[in-house]
Design a protein around this motif. Structure first.
Motif, PDB file in Angstrom:
ATOM      1  N   ILE A 240       0.828  -1.208   0.000  1.00 48.10           N
ATOM      2  CA  ILE A 240       0.000   0.000   0.000  1.00 48.10           C
ATOM      3  C   ILE A 240       0.863   1.259   0.000  1.00 48.10           C
ATOM      4  CG2 ILE A 240      -1.865  -1.149   1.269  1.00 48.10           C
ATOM      5  CD1 ILE A 240      -0.913   0.554   3.753  1.00 48.10           C
ATOM      6  N   ASP A 241       0.205   2.375  -0.216  1.00 49.17           N
ATOM      7  CA  ASP A 241       0.755   3.706   0.046  1.00 49.17           C
ATOM      8  C   ASP A 241       0.205   4.125   1.405  1.00 49.17           C
ATOM      9  OD1 ASP A 241       1.208   6.463   0.272  1.00 49.17           O
ATOM     10  OD2 ASP A 241       1.034   6.781  -1.886  1.00 49.17           O
ATOM     11  N   GLN A 242       1.075   4.476   2.327  1.00 50.26           N
ATOM     12  CA  GLN A 242       0.599   4.764   3.690  1.00 50.26           C
ATOM     13  C   GLN A 242      -0.351   5.955   3.746  1.00 50.26           C
ATOM     14  OE1 GLN A 242       3.393   5.635   6.729  1.00 50.26           O
ATOM     15  NE2 GLN A 242       3.733   7.742   6.077  1.00 50.26           N
ATOM     16  N   LYS A 243      -0.358   6.794   2.714  1.00 46.24           N
ATOM     17  CA  LYS A 243      -1.311   7.909   2.687  1.00 46.24           C
ATOM     18  C   LYS A 243      -2.757   7.410   2.654  1.00 46.24           C
ATOM     19  CE  LYS A 243       0.152  10.188  -0.953  1.00 46.24           C
ATOM     20  NZ  LYS A 243       1.300   9.425  -1.453  1.00 46.24           N
ATOM     21  N   HIS A 244      -2.941   6.144   2.255  1.00 46.38           N
ATOM     22  CA  HIS A 244      -4.292   5.591   2.129  1.00 46.38           C
ATOM     23  C   HIS A 244      -4.714   4.796   3.370  1.00 46.38           C
ATOM     24  CE1 HIS A 244      -3.072   5.501  -2.397  1.00 46.38           C
ATOM     25  NE2 HIS A 244      -3.429   6.725  -2.016  1.00 46.38           N
ATOM     26  N   LYS A 245      -3.877   4.786   4.377  1.00 46.92           N
ATOM     27  CA  LYS A 245      -4.124   3.957   5.562  1.00 46.92           C
ATOM     28  C   LYS A 245      -5.493   4.212   6.177  1.00 46.92           C
ATOM     29  CE  LYS A 245      -2.131   2.975  10.148  1.00 46.92           C
ATOM     30  NZ  LYS A 245      -0.969   3.218  11.056  1.00 46.92           N
ATOM     31  N   SER A 246      -5.849   5.462   6.375  1.00 49.62           N
ATOM     32  CA  SER A 246      -7.122   5.784   7.039  1.00 49.62           C
ATOM     33  C   SER A 246      -8.315   5.330   6.204  1.00 49.62           C
ATOM     34  CB  SER A 246      -7.211   7.285   7.316  1.00 49.62           C
ATOM     35  OG  SER A 246      -7.168   8.030   6.107  1.00 49.62           O
ATOM     36  N   VAL A 247      -8.180   5.356   4.888  1.00 45.48           N
ATOM     37  CA  VAL A 247      -9.261   4.893   4.010  1.00 45.48           C
ATOM     38  C   VAL A 247      -9.512   3.410   4.228  1.00 45.48           C
ATOM     39  CG1 VAL A 247      -9.982   4.568   1.609  1.00 45.48           C
ATOM     40  CG2 VAL A 247      -8.778   6.658   2.276  1.00 45.48           C
ATOM     41  N   TYR A 248      -8.428   2.633   4.308  1.00 44.81           N
ATOM     42  CA  TYR A 248      -8.568   1.188   4.517  1.00 44.81           C
ATOM     43  C   TYR A 248      -9.133   0.891   5.909  1.00 44.81           C
ATOM     44  CZ  TYR A 248      -5.568   0.972   0.389  1.00 44.81           C
ATOM     45  OH  TYR A 248      -5.046   1.114  -0.868  1.00 44.81           O
ATOM     46  N   GLU A 249      -8.681   1.636   6.908  1.00 47.74           N
ATOM     47  CA  GLU A 249      -9.184   1.413   8.269  1.00 47.74           C
ATOM     48  C   GLU A 249     -10.681   1.698   8.333  1.00 47.74           C
ATOM     49  OE1 GLU A 249      -5.448   2.304  11.222  1.00 47.74           O
ATOM     50  OE2 GLU A 249      -6.420   4.034  10.273  1.00 47.74           O
ATOM     51  N   GLY A 266      10.310   3.392   7.912  1.00 50.12           N
ATOM     52  CA  GLY A 266       9.279   3.683   8.895  1.00 50.12           C
ATOM     53  C   GLY A 266       7.916   3.962   8.289  1.00 50.12           C
ATOM     54  N   LEU A 267       7.742   3.665   7.011  1.00 53.44           N
ATOM     55  CA  LEU A 267       6.464   3.893   6.336  1.00 53.44           C
ATOM     56  C   LEU A 267       5.624   2.625   6.335  1.00 53.44           C
ATOM     57  CD1 LEU A 267       7.786   5.846   3.210  1.00 53.44           C
ATOM     58  CD2 LEU A 267       6.895   6.811   5.345  1.00 53.44           C
ATOM     59  N   ASP A 268       4.318   2.770   6.514  1.00 57.14           N
ATOM     60  CA  ASP A 268       3.418   1.622   6.414  1.00 57.14           C
ATOM     61  C   ASP A 268       3.391   1.178   4.952  1.00 57.14           C
ATOM     62  OD1 ASP A 268       2.486   1.437   9.138  1.00 57.14           O
ATOM     63  OD2 ASP A 268       1.435   3.322   8.782  1.00 57.14           O
ATOM     64  N   ARG A 269       3.971   0.012   4.672  1.00 52.45           N
ATOM     65  CA  ARG A 269       4.166  -0.432   3.292  1.00 52.45           C
ATOM     66  C   ARG A 269       3.302  -1.635   2.936  1.00 52.45           C
ATOM     67  NH1 ARG A 269       5.751   2.133  -0.896  1.00 52.45           N
ATOM     68  NH2 ARG A 269       7.355   3.091   0.421  1.00 52.45           N
ATOM     69  N   VAL A 270       2.980  -2.463   3.934  1.00 50.11           N
ATOM     70  CA  VAL A 270       2.190  -3.675   3.700  1.00 50.11           C
ATOM     71  C   VAL A 270       1.011  -3.671   4.659  1.00 50.11           C
ATOM     72  CG1 VAL A 270       2.177  -6.208   3.866  1.00 50.11           C
ATOM     73  CG2 VAL A 270       4.134  -5.027   2.825  1.00 50.11           C
ATOM     74  N   MET A 271      -0.136  -4.090   4.152  1.00 49.81           N
ATOM     75  CA  MET A 271      -1.339  -4.202   4.982  1.00 49.81           C
ATOM     76  C   MET A 271      -1.815  -5.652   4.962  1.00 49.81           C
ATOM     77  SD  MET A 271      -4.997  -2.190   4.683  1.00 49.81           S
ATOM     78  CE  MET A 271      -5.310  -2.724   2.992  1.00 49.81           C
ATOM     79  N   ALA A 272      -2.077  -6.195   6.147  1.00 49.90           N
ATOM     80  CA  ALA A 272      -2.579  -7.560   6.277  1.00 49.90           C
ATOM     81  C   ALA A 272      -3.955  -7.518   6.925  1.00 49.90           C
ATOM     82  CB  ALA A 272      -1.621  -8.401   7.109  1.00 49.90           C
TER      83      ALA A 272
END
Length: 275
Positions: A240-249, A266-272
């Protein structure tokens, strides 16, 4: 002929176009001369130097042609892969996804896995080599990508262990039953960011780069449709792109446990997502 002076010359030529001119020139020389180790460039004498090949490659690189398309190869997670124009180029960042899957599932035998958007086949091939008795179906919308992935599986001695299928996302996979894992490095760049991309990235297939107007649309659709193929207790693991983290959450926290894995920066790179 000792070629250090040639390498220095071409490095100066490329210096105004790349911050890694010396390394890139060495890669081009290795490919042109059919060598594997950089040390061989400096320890051996060469009688026949393919100047036309080298001149052409350096000129293309100066014009923004991707290095991996010029050399036709890349190393990923310790394995060698063929690269070709028209297929997405593997990135080191994606090794985090493979590392996460292997470290969390290496004790499980016989996993049934589907990869969506296999590209050159790197994820499926690495997992086949590193997980015991896993069964993998790898899909891509591009017939060119499917052909290259098949060639890479053959190169790495696992062609018979992976079923490559041309198709878009997951709808056509229902006939294959349910899976333990869905893995993917989907397109996640926003179309609005296209003008900011480096020249060499723009020469890669756009369907492998852009995930929609905001970048996350493809991944949202993939997770929604892919979740219908996952066994209870199974997972979807994507880059993922960590800028999209809140959208996925916001979209999936109510139906799955979500973990984010950080890369070396230190960037959120993978989402499980575990269902």
């Amino acid at each position: 002929m000792k070629i250090k002076n040639l390498i220095d010359y071409y490095s100066q030529e490329l210096g105004g176009y790349s911050s890694y001119a010396l390394t890139e020139v060495e890669e081009i020389f290795l490919s042109a001369l059919g060598l594997e180790q950089r040390s061989a460039l400096y320890l051996n004498d060469f009688q026949d130097i393919p100047f036309e090949v080298l001149d052409s490659a350096i000129e293309k690189r100066k014009q923004g042609y991707p290095l991996q398309y010029l050399t036709g190869r890349v190393n990923f997670f310790g394995f060698d892969f063929i690269t070709k124009e028209g297929v997405f180029i593997p990135r080191p960042e994606t090794e985090l996804l493979v590392e996460y899957v292997v470290s969390n599932f290496k004790a499980v035998r016989g996993l049934k896995i589907v990869e969506v958007g296999t590209g050159s086949g790197i994820i499926s091939i690495c997992l086949t080599k590193l997980l015991a008795d896993c069964k993998i179906i790898a899909t891509d919308i591009s017939i060119q990508a499917i052909g290259l992935a098949s060639a890479n599986a053959l190169l790495n001695g696992c062609r018979d262990e992976i079923l490559f299928i041309k198709g878009d996302k997951t709808e056509f996979l229902h006939r294959e039953g349910y899976f333990d894992l869905l893995v993917s490095n989907p397109p996640y760049i926003a179309l609005s960011e296209k003008h900011r991309l480096p020249k060499d990235v723009k020469k890669e297939p756009h369907q492998a780069l852009f995930g929609g107007s905001c970048g996350y649309e493809f991944s949202l659709d993939l997770i929604r449709s892919g979740s219908k193929l996952i066994k209870p207790g199974g997972s979807i693991i994507i880059e993922i792109d960590q800028k999209h983290k809140s959208v996925y959450e916001k979209s999936f926290s109510g139906i799955a446990r979500i973990d984010f894995i950080k890369d070396i920066h230190g960037l959120d790179r993978v989402m499980a997502l575990k269902f």
